[in-house]
Design a protein around this motif. Structure first.
Motif, PDB file in Angstrom:
ATOM      1  N   THR A  57       1.052  -1.299  -0.230  1.00  0.00           N
ATOM      2  CA  THR A  57       0.077   0.439   0.174  1.00  0.00           C
ATOM      3  C   THR A  57       1.090   0.609   0.011  1.00  0.00           C
ATOM      4  O   THR A  57       1.944   1.254   1.063  1.00  0.00           O
ATOM      5  CB  THR A  57      -1.414   0.343   1.201  1.00  0.00           C
ATOM      6  N   PHE A  59       1.815   5.483   0.099  1.00  0.00           N
ATOM      7  CA  PHE A  59       0.961   6.272   1.379  1.00  0.00           C
ATOM      8  C   PHE A  59       1.249   8.103   0.835  1.00  0.00           C
ATOM      9  O   PHE A  59       2.382   7.552   0.318  1.00  0.00           O
ATOM     10  CB  PHE A  59       0.746   6.556   2.711  1.00  0.00           C
ATOM     11  N   TYR A  89      -2.900  10.782   0.283  1.00  0.00           N
ATOM     12  CA  TYR A  89      -3.639   9.471  -0.593  1.00  0.00           C
ATOM     13  C   TYR A  89      -3.333   8.409  -1.084  1.00  0.00           C
ATOM     14  O   TYR A  89      -2.181   7.506  -0.041  1.00  0.00           O
ATOM     15  CB  TYR A  89      -3.257   9.756  -2.335  1.00  0.00           C
ATOM     16  N   THR A  90      -4.123   7.326  -0.136  1.00  0.00           N
ATOM     17  CA  THR A  90      -4.078   5.699   0.108  1.00  0.00           C
ATOM     18  C   THR A  90      -4.413   5.326  -1.090  1.00  0.00           C
ATOM     19  O   THR A  90      -5.542   5.414  -1.911  1.00  0.00           O
ATOM     20  CB  THR A  90      -4.400   5.643   1.138  1.00  0.00           C
ATOM     21  N   THR A  92      -3.584   1.461  -3.138  1.00  0.00           N
ATOM     22  CA  THR A  92      -3.690  -0.554  -3.002  1.00  0.00           C
ATOM     23  C   THR A  92      -3.227  -1.163  -4.154  1.00  0.00           C
ATOM     24  O   THR A  92      -4.360  -0.871  -5.698  1.00  0.00           O
ATOM     25  CB  THR A  92      -4.451  -0.955  -2.220  1.00  0.00           C
ATOM     26  N   ILE A 111      -9.584   5.186  -1.065  1.00  0.00           N
ATOM     27  CA  ILE A 111      -8.859   4.382  -1.426  1.00  0.00           C
ATOM     28  C   ILE A 111      -8.720   4.246  -3.061  1.00  0.00           C
ATOM     29  O   ILE A 111      -9.389   4.092  -3.394  1.00  0.00           O
ATOM     30  CB  ILE A 111      -8.439   3.002  -0.693  1.00  0.00           C
TER      31      ILE A 111
END
Ligand SMILES: [Zn+2]
Ligand SMILES: [Zn+2]
Length: 180
Positions: A57, A59, A89-90, A92, A111
């Motif tokens: 993930t 970041f 912001y994240t 994945t 997300i």
């Protein structure tokens, strides 16, 4: 070049990677399709962000400040407007299976996903800029705007329309009296 904002996720070091860069209008325009070009000119944007990665993930945390050239919604003159914001912001990794039957929780809606080995900072920064552009930009809080009757810019000159309005009202009043 916009390409310089593409980041290989496998090269992000443990302690994170800081990106500091400045871009201008050519760069902003390159982020949009012809039909979706923004109605302002980006004079300059300065971005400072830190990218970290934890078990896949990503970041992104940072801030930007920008100067845009935009049309004042009251007087229609061009105005230079400073904007800026913090952002986070994240991202994945995009999952292979479809998630159609799964309901997204509010947290998941925050997300975004990335695909492959690269993430691109350009659309993220562009989105942040667009979010901070006011719907009704003003050259100044005190902008007097245009005369509704003759279109004169009341910041730089004056007109006699308000007097005419008063005169017309008095004329109406006179007629009213005459008739009765
Ligand atoms: Zn104005
Ligand atoms: Zn007028």
């Amino acid at each position: 070049m916009a390409n310089s904002l593409k980041i290989n996720v496998f090269l992000i070091p443990e302690e994170g990677q800081r990106f500091v860069f400045s871009e201008g209008d050519t760069w902003l325009q390159s982020c949009f399709k012809d039909s979706e070009k923004p109605d302002f000119v980006l004079e300059k944007v300065d971005v400072n962000c830190l990218i970290t990665m934890t078990s896949g993930t990503i970041f992104i945390k940072g801030f930007f400040s920008a100067l845009i050239d935009i049309c004042c919604s009251r007087c229609l003159e061009r105005a230079s407007l400073p904007i800026g914001s913090d952002f986070a912001y994240t991202l994945t990794p995009a999952k292979a299976e479809t998630r159609e039957d799964l309901e997204l929780t509010p947290e998941e809606l925050e997300i975004s996903y990335y695909q492959g080995d690269f993430i691109d900072l350009a659309p993220i920064i562009c989105e942040q800029i667009i979010l901070q552009v006011p719907m009704k930009a003003l050259c100044s809080e005190e902008c007097k705007g245009l005369c509704l009757h003759c279109g004169t810019n009341l910041n730089t000159s004056s007109c006699n329309c308000h007097l005419n309005v008063v005169n017309n009202r008095m004329a109406v009043l006179k007629n009213f009296r005459v008739k009765n």
